[in-house]
Design an enzyme around this catalytic site. Structure first.
Site, PDB file in Angstrom:
ATOM      1  N   GLY A 144      -3.041   4.419  -8.296  1.00 11.59           N
ATOM      2  CA  GLY A 144      -2.945   5.053  -9.607  1.00 11.59           C
ATOM      3  C   GLY A 144      -2.157   6.339  -9.635  1.00 11.59           C
ATOM      4  N   ASP A 177      -9.780   3.362  -3.879  1.00  5.02           N
ATOM      5  CA  ASP A 177     -10.531   2.180  -3.463  1.00  5.02           C
ATOM      6  C   ASP A 177     -11.931   2.133  -4.077  1.00  5.02           C
ATOM      7  OD1 ASP A 177      -8.356   1.696  -1.876  1.00  5.02           O
ATOM      8  OD2 ASP A 177      -9.487   1.613   0.007  1.00  5.02           O
ATOM      9  N   ASP A 231       0.827  -1.205   0.000  1.00  6.91           N
ATOM     10  CA  ASP A 231       0.000   0.000   0.000  1.00  6.91           C
ATOM     11  C   ASP A 231       0.867   1.262   0.000  1.00  6.91           C
ATOM     12  OD1 ASP A 231      -2.455   1.374   0.121  1.00  6.91           O
ATOM     13  OD2 ASP A 231      -3.255   0.008   1.628  1.00  6.91           O
ATOM     14  N   GLU A 246      -1.014   1.587  -5.028  1.00  9.56           N
ATOM     15  CA  GLU A 246      -0.730   3.008  -4.788  1.00  9.56           C
ATOM     16  C   GLU A 246      -1.759   3.897  -5.471  1.00  9.56           C
ATOM     17  OE1 GLU A 246      -0.239   4.022  -7.952  1.00  9.56           O
ATOM     18  OE2 GLU A 246       1.748   4.934  -7.770  1.00  9.56           O
TER      19      GLU A 246
END
Ligand code: NAG
Ligand code: NAG
Ligand code: NAG
Ligand code: NAG
Ligand code: NAG
Ligand code: NAG
Ligand code: NAG
Ligand code: NAG
Ligand code: NAG
Ligand code: NAG
Length: 456
Positions: free
Chosen positions: A243, A263, A151, A241
């Site tokens: 985009g 998300d 992430d 990440e």
């Protein structure tokens, strides 16, 4: 802003050789389950094992689903082991630790995935991997981890790129650059924080003409790739990440998949997010092929969508050849939901070993072709497969529509020929059809047809 960048990116596409892992790992989209959309931070060993067992018992493993991925909130929140600097699993939540959990997942013939963040903390505020990439990669390998979701929360200030647009935020100048130039990378030390006490950029857009491969975000993710590759274990690398920094231009050289957007939403929000993500990804499909792909985020089937919305979500995610990670309590799925998630035509298309390219829109429908529109994305999609041409007709409107798959419009079909048609949800053969196939498509539903080799 986003629109311009996406178009520039589309026409600038060229092949970037990517990460190829041993034994074909990552060549095709990952299939599996991830804890986040089902449980968020409320995760523990029994939930992971319940999902793993359900994958076997409900036929998901036989259908090709393979990875069981534990998302955020698994470690001790206080910090790393003071002696080894390793991350420490919370043994209240995971009595058998990570290697014990991995062993049990492996004993079911499945693979085990885990999560960390390229920051000082994970999004759930557990210790992150930035600066500890090699130790963490070694630790994951030692535990038997087969997949890492990585992430982008809490990057420390010196790792933040100063070159993105942040429309409407008074802390950023009119072209979206933060205090300076996009070509001269100056570490930003003051403006950016996730703690809501200092300026917060909610949406980042890339700035045209910037080489994001040379920026800090790409570097951060590259460092973890190198650390994973240094291990004597094949670990599929899934970048999350959101985009930023046009990840599609450097993702293939870094990992097996990369999230191309924020998300997917939850509950009532997820249908509108599904349409938004579909719209954005429809302009980025040049970057999906064998070994590397855009990730439109994990599945929400089972989490409150309607039957029609679940059809559309699953069909288009499969056809765009994203990873398919289920995200619900599998034991609570209805038989209909299970059959959507195990649809053999869609899974076969997603996992085609001969053709790596995804399906694409051949016509937008209500809007003119190539219209960037979050509520009315492209409605008419087609793609080649080893078994013929897949065609999907999406109805994003709130009313039932008659929709036609007109051969003359579909690049893979010959208007003069007839084709045997299979209706993909029922698996029923519709027979040998010429010219076009019509479908009454309910609001939010998607009709999907497979056209075999021409019958005349
Ligand atoms: C990604 O890299 C792989 C492996 O090198 C290559 O086969 C594929 O064509 C690349 N994808 C794109 C979209 O360039
Ligand atoms: C471990 O998880 C339990 C249960 O959620 C929680 O109460 C406890 O505070 C956690 N311990 C640490 C050190 O994070
Ligand atoms: C930009 O730089 C100026 C001068 O160095 C500084 O006062 C200001 O806080 C900076 N703004 C941001 C958003 O970092
Ligand atoms: C919020 O972030 C800023 C910048 O990183 C930091 O200076 C400040 O101490 C943080 N505040 C809190 C309450 O964590
Ligand atoms: C972008 O940056 C990367 C890494 O520094 C470099 O290898 C690549 O050649 C650059 N691409 C262009 C088009 O300048
Ligand atoms: C790497 O792993 C394989 C399979 O687990 C093992 O046979 C081999 O000895 C390992 N190699 C090294 C250098 O540790
Ligand atoms: C199971 O599904 C029912 C009906 O869809 C729902 O009300 C319930 O909250 C679900 N339970 C879990 C644990 O997801
Ligand atoms: C093609 O059909 C065969 C036989 O039904 C099936 O095993 C295979 O998965 C299909 N492949 C694709 C890409 O549809
Ligand atoms: C998206 O397309 C619909 C249908 O044409 C249109 O009504 C709507 O205004 C468009 N949205 C935007 C933001 O342009
Ligand atoms: C469909 O209905 C919802 C809820 O009433 C509304 O928010 C949305 O804009 C409508 N969508 C279209 C495409 O008309």
């Amino acid at each position: 802003m986003a629109r311009i960048s996406i178009f520039a990116a589309l026409y600038g596409a060229s092949t970037v050789l990517g990460l190829e892992l041993p034994n074909g790992v990552g060549r095709l989209p990952a299939l599996g389950w991830n804890s986040w959309n089902a449980y968020f931070c409320d995760v523990d060993q029994s939930k992971i094992m319940q999902a793993a067992n359900a994958m076997v018992d409900l036929g998901f493993k036989d259908a090709g689903y393979e990875y069981v991925v534990l998302d955020d909130c698994w470690s001790e929140q206080g910090g790393r082991d003071p002696v080894t600097s390793r991350l420490v699993p919370n043994t209240t939540k995971f009595p058998d630790g990570m290697s014990g959990t991995a062993d049990q997942v492996h004993d079911l013939g499945l693979k085990y995935g885990m999560y960390s963040s390229a920051g000082t903390m994970t999004c759930g505020r557990y210790p992150g991997s930035l600066g500890y990439e090699m130790i963490d990669a070694e630790t994951f390998a030692a535990w038997g981890v087969d997949y890492l979701k990585y992430d982008n929360c809490f990057p420390s200030p010196e790792w933040i790129d100063d070159c993105f647009a942040c429309n409407g935020d008074p802390n950023f100048d009119s072209v979206g650059k933060v205090n300076g130039s996009c070509t001269d990378e100056t570490p930003v030390t003051s403006y950016y924080s996730w703690n809501n006490t200092s300026p917060f950029c909610a949406y980042e857009f890339p700035v045209d003409g910037v080489n994001y491969t040379a920026k800090y975000t790409a570097l951060k993710f590259k460092i973890m790739e190198r650390a994973l590759l240094a291990q004597n274990r094949t670990i599929l690398y899934s970048l999350c990440e959101w985009g930023v920094d046009q990840v599609w231009t450097w993702g293939n050289a870094t990992g097996s998949s990369w999230r191309m957007s924020n998300d997917i939403g939850f509950g009532d929000a997820s249908w509108s997010r599904i349409l938004e993500i579909l719209n954005v990804n429809s302009f980025l499909l040049d970057w999906t092929d064998f070994w590397g792909r855009n990730d439109p985020d994990m599945l929400e089937v089972g989490n409150g969508l309607s039957l029609e919305q679940e059809h559309s979500h699953f069909a288009l995610w499969a056809l765009m050849k994203g990873p398919l990670l289920m995200g619900t309590d599998l034991t609570n799925l209805t038989q209909t939901q299970i059959s959507i998630l195990q649809n053999k035509y869609l899974l076969a298309f997603n996992q085609d070993p001969i053709i790596g390219k995804p399906a694409r829109p051949y016509k937008w429908g209500i809007n003119p072709d190539y219209t960037f529109n979050s509520t009315h994305p492209a409605m008419y999609w087609s793609g080649a497969s080893s078994n013929g041409t897949m065609v999907a007709l999406l109805n994003p409107t709130n009313e039932t529509m008659m929709m036609s798959a007109v051969y003359a419009e579909i690049p893979q079909l010959d208007a003069g020929k007839s084709y045997p048609v299979t209706e993909v949800w029922s698996g029923e053969s519709v027979g040998c059809k010429s010219d076009s196939v019509e479908a009454e498509v309910a609001a939010h539903d998607t009709a999907v047809f497979l056209f075999g080799e021409a019958c005349s």
